[in-house]
Motif scaffolding. Structure first.
Motif, PDB file in Angstrom:
ATOM      1  N   LEU A  17       0.822  -1.209   0.000  1.00 36.10           N
ATOM      2  CA  LEU A  17       0.000   0.000   0.000  1.00 36.10           C
ATOM      3  C   LEU A  17       0.855   1.258   0.000  1.00 36.10           C
ATOM      4  N   ARG A  18       1.913   1.264   0.780  1.00 35.40           N
ATOM      5  CA  ARG A  18       2.803   2.429   0.823  1.00 35.40           C
ATOM      6  C   ARG A  18       3.506   2.625  -0.513  1.00 35.40           C
ATOM      7  N   SER A  19       3.837   1.524  -1.199  1.00 38.10           N
ATOM      8  CA  SER A  19       4.490   1.645  -2.495  1.00 38.10           C
ATOM      9  C   SER A  19       3.561   2.275  -3.535  1.00 38.10           C
ATOM     10  N   HIS A  20       2.263   2.245  -3.264  1.00 39.76           N
ATOM     11  CA  HIS A  20       1.276   2.895  -4.122  1.00 39.76           C
ATOM     12  C   HIS A  20       0.907   4.287  -3.600  1.00 39.76           C
ATOM     13  N   GLY A  21       1.647   4.779  -2.633  1.00 36.55           N
ATOM     14  CA  GLY A  21       1.443   6.134  -2.146  1.00 36.55           C
ATOM     15  C   GLY A  21       0.393   6.303  -1.069  1.00 36.55           C
ATOM     16  N   ARG A  49      -9.633   6.469   6.081  1.00 39.89           N
ATOM     17  CA  ARG A  49     -10.953   6.181   5.520  1.00 39.89           C
ATOM     18  C   ARG A  49     -11.037   6.576   4.045  1.00 39.89           C
ATOM     19  N   GLU A  50     -10.475   7.729   3.698  1.00 40.06           N
ATOM     20  CA  GLU A  50     -10.558   8.187   2.317  1.00 40.06           C
ATOM     21  C   GLU A  50      -9.717   7.329   1.354  1.00 40.06           C
ATOM     22  N   ASP A  51      -8.824   6.505   1.881  1.00 41.44           N
ATOM     23  CA  ASP A  51      -7.989   5.620   1.053  1.00 41.44           C
ATOM     24  C   ASP A  51      -8.502   4.184   1.026  1.00 41.44           C
ATOM     25  N   VAL A  53     -11.126   2.480  -0.263  1.00 47.34           N
ATOM     26  CA  VAL A  53     -11.548   1.851  -1.520  1.00 47.34           C
ATOM     27  C   VAL A  53     -10.327   1.508  -2.368  1.00 47.34           C
ATOM     28  N   GLU A  54      -9.416   2.456  -2.497  1.00 43.45           N
ATOM     29  CA  GLU A  54      -8.202   2.222  -3.281  1.00 43.45           C
ATOM     30  C   GLU A  54      -7.342   1.124  -2.645  1.00 43.45           C
ATOM     31  N   ALA A  55      -7.237   1.118  -1.325  1.00 43.28           N
ATOM     32  CA  ALA A  55      -6.451   0.097  -0.637  1.00 43.28           C
ATOM     33  C   ALA A  55      -7.038  -1.294  -0.861  1.00 43.28           C
ATOM     34  N   ARG A  56      -8.332  -1.414  -0.768  1.00 40.78           N
ATOM     35  CA  ARG A  56      -8.964  -2.719  -1.010  1.00 40.78           C
ATOM     36  C   ARG A  56      -8.767  -3.170  -2.452  1.00 40.78           C
ATOM     37  N   ARG A  57      -8.808  -2.239  -3.401  1.00 40.04           N
ATOM     38  CA  ARG A  57      -8.577  -2.571  -4.805  1.00 40.04           C
ATOM     39  C   ARG A  57      -7.146  -3.081  -5.005  1.00 40.04           C
ATOM     40  N   ILE A  58      -6.178  -2.406  -4.410  1.00 38.59           N
ATOM     41  CA  ILE A  58      -4.778  -2.811  -4.543  1.00 38.59           C
ATOM     42  C   ILE A  58      -4.550  -4.181  -3.934  1.00 38.59           C
ATOM     43  N   LEU A  59      -5.076  -4.403  -2.730  1.00 42.84           N
ATOM     44  CA  LEU A  59      -4.886  -5.701  -2.071  1.00 42.84           C
ATOM     45  C   LEU A  59      -5.590  -6.836  -2.829  1.00 42.84           C
ATOM     46  N   ALA A  60      -6.773  -6.552  -3.364  1.00 47.11           N
ATOM     47  CA  ALA A  60      -7.496  -7.567  -4.139  1.00 47.11           C
ATOM     48  C   ALA A  60      -6.733  -7.923  -5.406  1.00 47.11           C
ATOM     49  N   ALA A  61      -6.174  -6.927  -6.076  1.00 49.51           N
ATOM     50  CA  ALA A  61      -5.398  -7.172  -7.298  1.00 49.51           C
ATOM     51  C   ALA A  61      -4.150  -7.993  -6.985  1.00 49.51           C
ATOM     52  N   ALA A  62      -3.541  -7.737  -5.830  1.00 50.21           N
ATOM     53  CA  ALA A  62      -2.329  -8.464  -5.453  1.00 50.21           C
ATOM     54  C   ALA A  62      -2.618  -9.928  -5.138  1.00 50.21           C
ATOM     55  N   THR A  63      -3.759 -10.200  -4.567  1.00 48.16           N
ATOM     56  CA  THR A  63      -4.088 -11.587  -4.211  1.00 48.16           C
ATOM     57  C   THR A  63      -4.716 -12.341  -5.372  1.00 48.16           C
TER      58      THR A  63
END
Length: 65
Positions: A17-21, A49-51, A53-63
């Motif tokens: 997540l940090r690598s994605h800013g 909280r504002e991050d 949706v994006e965090a869940r998208r990144i983690l889902a794509a990674a898995t």
């Protein structure tokens, strides 16, 4: 917030997540890693909280791949 099974898994997720800013952190009730068996209760990956949706998208794509 996402819950994972270990501090190691949480640290990997936070690094991704940090690598994605995104700003992210880990919280666990495992006595500062001195009682790792307490991680069975779950380790939490936290983002603002504002991050979320994006965090869940990144983690889902990674898995997914």
């Amino acid at each position: 917030m996402a819950t994972v099974g270990s501090r190691i898994e949480a640290e990997i997720a936070v690094g991704l997540l940090r690598s994605h800013g995104l700003r992210a952190g880990v919280t666990a009730d495992d006595a500062g890693a001195q009682e790792p068996q307490l991680q069975l209760q779950g380790v939490h990956v936290l983002v603002y909280r504002e991050d979320e949706v994006e965090a869940r998208r990144i983690l889902a794509a990674a898995t997914a791949g």
